[in-house]
Design a protein around this motif. Structure first.
Motif: not given
Length: 256
Positions: A5-6, A9, A12, A128, A137-138, A141, A210, A253
């Motif tokens: 996830s990080y 992000s 992105s 999402d 994941i948004s 992103t 974002s 990030n």
């Protein structure tokens, strides 16, 4: 899953830095100038879109197009008024002028919109995506990463396969020789600023979607980080700006 996830992000965030870095690297690669006002052009684009959506009830698509047009015109105007007279001046003079233009744009925004940050409207309105359990994941992103890839590929094709792109490469190699061969150097440099500033407007949409706050200093820190990314990837190189921006975003990030 947290690491993944990080990482996503970071990609992105790095994609936004890459878009901004493309503006830096194009201007430096072709005009040999460091446009430190580029981050503030992003801020102006964000405020144009914010005003169009919030105060004028304009559709998001029209607001984004308005932001791109305003940023493009602003970029060309800055080049004509501030940088063109310094075409043969020492680099320090150009650098000081760029910093002055940056402060000018910030203070104009302060006078018009005030110092308080404002909530940026949700203009993308994306859902999402959950590919696997525990990983979300948004939509912003996904759009950011895809938009950056499309823009980089399109820009690379434009530079390598069009007459204007060939002119940009010629001016980058040798401005004097390019002029002798019939290339309009002033027009080519103006086109470079126009493309870079248009990309800044797109970057402002992705950045403010974002991180939904807009203020007079919104573009300052992303602009500095994008310049670092451009240098990291080899300033003057379009693929290098992309790689440098993504690596910087991932490092930032994951280091948190």
């Amino acid at each position: 899953m947290n690491f993944l996830s990080y990482l996503i992000s970071g990609i992105s965030l790095g994609s936004i830095y890459a878009l901004i870095a493309l503006g830096y690297t194009m201007v430096y690669g072709i005009a040999k100038m460091l446009n430190f006002a580029h981050g503030d052009v992003i801020m102006i684009g964000g405020f144009v879109i914010f005003t169009a959506v919030s105060s004028m009830a304009t559709s998001p698509l029209v607001a984004i197009l308005a932001g791109i047009i305003v940023c493009t015109v602003l970029g060309v105007t800055i080049e004509k008024v501030a940088y063109k007279p310094l075409r043969n001046a020492p680099p320090l003079a150009v650098l000081i002028t760029a910093i002055g233009v940056s402060y000018l744009l910030q203070n104009v925004a302060l006078l018009i919109f005030g110092s308080a940050s404002k909530n940026f409207p949700d203009i993308l309105k994306l859902d999402d995506w959950t590919p696997v359990e525990g990983l979300t994941i948004s939509g912003e992103t996904i759009v950011t990463i895809c938009a950056t890839i499309v823009i980089m590929v399109s820009l690379t094709w434009f530079i390598n396969h069009t007459k204007q792109g060939a002119a940009m490469q010629a001016v980058s190699e040798d401005r004097g020789a390019a002029q002798l061969m019939g290339v309009n150097v002033d027009k080519t440099i103006s086109l470079t600023f126009a493309i870079g500033s248009g990309l800044a407007a797109i970057a402002s949409v992705l950045l403010c979607s974002s991180y939904p706050l807009i203020g007079p200093y919104t573009g300052q820190m992303p602009g500095i980080k994008a310049f670092v990314a451009a240098v990291f990837g080899g300033i003057g190189s379009i693929p290098g700006a992309m790689i440098g921006g993504i690596l910087l975003g991932i490092i930032e990030n994951l280091s948190k």
